[in-house]
Design a protein around this motif. Structure first.
Motif, PDB file in Angstrom:
ATOM      1  N   ALA A  49     -35.144 -17.741   1.022  1.00  0.00           N
ATOM      2  CA  ALA A  49     -33.818 -19.630   1.429  1.00  0.00           C
ATOM      3  C   ALA A  49     -33.433 -19.089   2.604  1.00  0.00           C
ATOM      4  O   ALA A  49     -33.250 -19.353   3.667  1.00  0.00           O
ATOM      5  CB  ALA A  49     -33.985 -20.640   1.196  1.00  0.00           C
ATOM      6  N   LEU A  50     -32.449 -18.025   2.182  1.00  0.00           N
ATOM      7  CA  LEU A  50     -30.670 -18.387   2.778  1.00  0.00           C
ATOM      8  C   LEU A  50     -31.179 -17.668   3.798  1.00  0.00           C
ATOM      9  O   LEU A  50     -30.265 -16.918   4.413  1.00  0.00           O
ATOM     10  CB  LEU A  50     -29.433 -17.613   1.272  1.00  0.00           C
ATOM     11  N   ASN A  51     -31.863 -16.455   3.685  1.00  0.00           N
ATOM     12  CA  ASN A  51     -32.032 -15.927   5.039  1.00  0.00           C
ATOM     13  C   ASN A  51     -32.705 -16.727   6.409  1.00  0.00           C
ATOM     14  O   ASN A  51     -32.801 -15.913   7.439  1.00  0.00           O
ATOM     15  CB  ASN A  51     -33.641 -13.880   4.592  1.00  0.00           C
ATOM     16  N   PHE A  52     -33.162 -17.196   6.392  1.00  0.00           N
ATOM     17  CA  PHE A  52     -33.515 -18.478   6.557  1.00  0.00           C
ATOM     18  C   PHE A  52     -32.442 -18.575   8.400  1.00  0.00           C
ATOM     19  O   PHE A  52     -32.656 -19.458   8.895  1.00  0.00           O
ATOM     20  CB  PHE A  52     -34.236 -18.840   6.780  1.00  0.00           C
ATOM     21  N   THR A  53     -31.257 -18.116   8.038  1.00  0.00           N
ATOM     22  CA  THR A  53     -30.350 -18.613   8.496  1.00  0.00           C
ATOM     23  C   THR A  53     -30.138 -18.073   9.476  1.00  0.00           C
ATOM     24  O   THR A  53     -29.071 -18.511  10.885  1.00  0.00           O
ATOM     25  CB  THR A  53     -29.162 -18.703   7.114  1.00  0.00           C
ATOM     26  N   ILE A  61     -28.134 -24.725  -1.560  1.00  0.00           N
ATOM     27  CA  ILE A  61     -28.921 -23.920  -2.324  1.00  0.00           C
ATOM     28  C   ILE A  61     -27.604 -23.424  -3.431  1.00  0.00           C
ATOM     29  O   ILE A  61     -27.998 -22.556  -4.771  1.00  0.00           O
ATOM     30  CB  ILE A  61     -30.112 -22.576  -1.164  1.00  0.00           C
ATOM     31  N   ILE A  62     -27.073 -23.027  -3.035  1.00  0.00           N
ATOM     32  CA  ILE A  62     -25.943 -21.641  -3.872  1.00  0.00           C
ATOM     33  C   ILE A  62     -24.883 -22.557  -4.383  1.00  0.00           C
ATOM     34  O   ILE A  62     -24.533 -22.379  -5.281  1.00  0.00           O
ATOM     35  CB  ILE A  62     -25.319 -21.343  -2.904  1.00  0.00           C
ATOM     36  N   ARG A  63     -24.268 -23.775  -4.801  1.00  0.00           N
ATOM     37  CA  ARG A  63     -24.173 -24.719  -5.015  1.00  0.00           C
ATOM     38  C   ARG A  63     -22.735 -24.317  -5.528  1.00  0.00           C
ATOM     39  O   ARG A  63     -22.767 -24.044  -6.749  1.00  0.00           O
ATOM     40  CB  ARG A  63     -24.121 -25.725  -6.353  1.00  0.00           C
ATOM     41  N   PRO A  64     -21.438 -24.107  -4.325  1.00  0.00           N
ATOM     42  CA  PRO A  64     -20.588 -24.027  -4.628  1.00  0.00           C
ATOM     43  C   PRO A  64     -20.174 -24.318  -5.814  1.00  0.00           C
ATOM     44  O   PRO A  64     -19.710 -25.318  -5.696  1.00  0.00           O
ATOM     45  CB  PRO A  64     -19.600 -23.155  -3.356  1.00  0.00           C
ATOM     46  N   GLY A  65     -19.038 -23.938  -7.097  1.00  0.00           N
ATOM     47  CA  GLY A  65     -18.242 -24.513  -8.087  1.00  0.00           C
ATOM     48  C   GLY A  65     -19.192 -24.558  -8.774  1.00  0.00           C
ATOM     49  O   GLY A  65     -18.635 -25.154 -10.031  1.00  0.00           O
ATOM     50  N   SER A  66     -20.474 -24.765  -9.368  1.00  0.00           N
ATOM     51  CA  SER A  66     -21.127 -24.659 -10.154  1.00  0.00           C
ATOM     52  C   SER A  66     -21.531 -23.804 -11.287  1.00  0.00           C
ATOM     53  O   SER A  66     -21.408 -22.310 -10.449  1.00  0.00           O
ATOM     54  CB  SER A  66     -23.049 -25.112  -9.980  1.00  0.00           C
ATOM     55  N   LEU A  99     -24.070 -14.190  -1.264  1.00  0.00           N
ATOM     56  CA  LEU A  99     -23.520 -13.802   0.087  1.00  0.00           C
ATOM     57  C   LEU A  99     -24.686 -12.473   0.346  1.00  0.00           C
ATOM     58  O   LEU A  99     -24.563 -12.832   1.954  1.00  0.00           O
ATOM     59  CB  LEU A  99     -21.904 -13.148  -0.253  1.00  0.00           C
ATOM     60  N   LEU A 100     -25.677 -12.141  -0.114  1.00  0.00           N
ATOM     61  CA  LEU A 100     -26.392 -10.450   0.422  1.00  0.00           C
ATOM     62  C   LEU A 100     -27.323 -11.085   1.313  1.00  0.00           C
ATOM     63  O   LEU A 100     -26.790 -10.635   3.080  1.00  0.00           O
ATOM     64  CB  LEU A 100     -26.477  -9.740  -0.208  1.00  0.00           C
ATOM     65  N   PRO A 101     -28.305 -12.346   1.201  1.00  0.00           N
ATOM     66  CA  PRO A 101     -28.550 -12.797   2.322  1.00  0.00           C
ATOM     67  C   PRO A 101     -27.899 -13.248   3.699  1.00  0.00           C
ATOM     68  O   PRO A 101     -28.478 -13.263   4.391  1.00  0.00           O
ATOM     69  CB  PRO A 101     -29.611 -13.104   1.577  1.00  0.00           C
ATOM     70  N   ILE A 102     -27.031 -14.154   3.226  1.00  0.00           N
ATOM     71  CA  ILE A 102     -26.600 -14.562   4.366  1.00  0.00           C
ATOM     72  C   ILE A 102     -25.711 -13.435   5.223  1.00  0.00           C
ATOM     73  O   ILE A 102     -25.713 -13.751   6.374  1.00  0.00           O
ATOM     74  CB  ILE A 102     -25.586 -15.655   3.673  1.00  0.00           C
ATOM     75  N   ALA A 103     -24.993 -12.268   4.679  1.00  0.00           N
ATOM     76  CA  ALA A 103     -24.199 -11.850   5.794  1.00  0.00           C
ATOM     77  C   ALA A 103     -25.456 -10.572   6.166  1.00  0.00           C
ATOM     78  O   ALA A 103     -25.749 -10.802   7.296  1.00  0.00           O
ATOM     79  CB  ALA A 103     -23.720 -10.273   4.417  1.00  0.00           C
ATOM     80  N   ALA A 104     -26.873 -10.607   5.202  1.00  0.00           N
ATOM     81  CA  ALA A 104     -27.591  -9.737   6.492  1.00  0.00           C
ATOM     82  C   ALA A 104     -28.395 -10.950   7.164  1.00  0.00           C
ATOM     83  O   ALA A 104     -28.856 -10.613   8.214  1.00  0.00           O
ATOM     84  CB  ALA A 104     -29.500 -10.366   4.486  1.00  0.00           C
ATOM     85  N   ALA A 105     -28.491 -12.401   6.885  1.00  0.00           N
ATOM     86  CA  ALA A 105     -28.678 -12.799   8.530  1.00  0.00           C
ATOM     87  C   ALA A 105     -27.537 -12.699   9.570  1.00  0.00           C
ATOM     88  O   ALA A 105     -27.951 -13.542  10.611  1.00  0.00           O
ATOM     89  CB  ALA A 105     -28.920 -14.448   7.581  1.00  0.00           C
ATOM     90  N   ILE A 106     -26.733 -12.429   9.487  1.00  0.00           N
ATOM     91  CA  ILE A 106     -25.548 -12.290  10.321  1.00  0.00           C
ATOM     92  C   ILE A 106     -25.448 -11.177  11.194  1.00  0.00           C
ATOM     93  O   ILE A 106     -25.948 -11.189  12.029  1.00  0.00           O
ATOM     94  CB  ILE A 106     -23.751 -12.281   9.661  1.00  0.00           C
ATOM     95  N   CYS A 107     -25.788 -10.023  10.658  1.00  0.00           N
ATOM     96  CA  CYS A 107     -26.498  -8.707  10.863  1.00  0.00           C
ATOM     97  C   CYS A 107     -27.402  -9.007  11.637  1.00  0.00           C
ATOM     98  O   CYS A 107     -27.813  -8.605  12.807  1.00  0.00           O
ATOM     99  CB  CYS A 107     -26.646  -7.866   9.750  1.00  0.00           C
TER     100      CYS A 107
END
Length: 316
Positions: A104-108, A143-148, A156-164
């Protein structure tokens, strides 16, 4: 069978290719997850590229070495480095995170692609697309709910992959204007294989026959995914085909539940819906703008009712 399939309407052909691409992409993720239970993700990245090169090279070289001539070798190298980063982050996400959440996060990818195109290509991003981006990144936060207590750095890994992946997509867009498609694919494999060997050597373990079999199967499924996506885009509109990419999520959820006992958190549903919805909106709008631009180039005065207004008046 081939004649029957070719006789189907283009949208049905695209549907079949899109479904096959989603299923094969989900299966590929499972093969990587199983392999990384025994070897480091960085070693898995090298094996995927090595076996992928073995599959692609004989097919790509049937036309000889002429298509490989290029004056843009530095751009090929940049693409290889970005692809290496994308695979390294993505394989690590598959290894260390629940498959459904990582997917789901990689869909960014299209969200970051829009931002990068605005920064590096000067593409205009107006209020409606900005709103879609905000909605999509809102889905990431859900999905990641910062602070929870459940938030993990692995998110952060799939998000970094999405940026690349989005960055690599820009290089492909640039290369496709001047280079042979065969060269784009083959150069990527030829360059990423030795590049990914370097970090793999630092974590190297002698792979078992089981692991080698998993990575061979994974490389094969990755090639099937690329082939199906290419054919789907060839026979029908991008904005229609891209929607099937997101069917990968329910396939991954089902497979992960059965094979690994991973029950997705309830937050995945609204978060993924926001990400996918915004990505589909951006894809659909981009397709409309492209069709409108083509109409203007052809000198047509009439504008179809389902298209955006002319560039001077449209809001995007």
């Amino acid at each position: 069978m081939r004649e029957w399939f070719n006789g189907l309407p283009p949208y049905l052909q695209a549907t079949a290719f899109g479904l096959m691409a989603s299923i094969s992409a989900a299966i590929f993720s499972v093969f990587v997850r199983l392999a990384t239970e025994h070897i480091d993700p960085l070693q898995a990245v090298f094996l995927r590229n090595f076996f992928g090169l073995l599959f692609i090279a004989p097919i790509a070289l049937r036309a000889g070495l002429t298509p490989l001539k290029t004056k843009r070798f530095p751009m090929f190298c940049l693409r290889a480095v970005l692809s290496m980063g994308a695979m390294s982050f993505w394989f690590s996400a598959i290894a260390y995170m629940p498959l459904a959440e990582a997917t789901a996060l990689n869909f960014t990818v299209p969200l970051f692609g829009t931002i990068l195109a605005a920064i590096f290509l000067g593409e205009k991003v107006r209020k409606y697309r900005i709103a879609a981006l905000l909605v999509g990144f809102g889905g990431v936060l859900v999905i990641i709910r910062p602070g929870s207590e459940t938030v993990q750095l692995a998110s952060l890994l799939p998000i970094a992959a999405a940026i690349c992946m989005a960055s690599a997509g820009l290089t492909i867009k640039s290369l496709s204007r001047t280079e042979n498609p065969t060269a784009i694919i083959l150069y990527m494999m030829m360059l990423t294989t030795p590049l990914t060997l370097i970090p793999a050597l630092f974590v190297w373990q002698t792979p078992s026959l089981e692991v080698l079999g998993l990575m061979v199967a994974g490389a094969f499924m990755a090639n099937i995914t690329q082939l199906c996506n290419t054919n789907a885009f060839r026979v029908y509109d991008y904005s229609f085909v891209i929607g099937f990419n997101y069917l990968r999520l329910p396939f991954v959820v089902g497979i992960a539940l059965v094979m690994f006992g991973e029950v997705p958190e309830i937050w995945l549903v609204p978060g993924a819906a926001l990400i996918i919805g915004s990505a589909l909106y951006i894809a659909r709008r981009e397709a409309k703008l492209n069709r409108e631009a083509n109409r203007i180039k052809r000198g047509l005065s009439a504008t179809a009712s389902d298209l955006d207004p002319p560039p001077s008046n449209r809001k995007s």
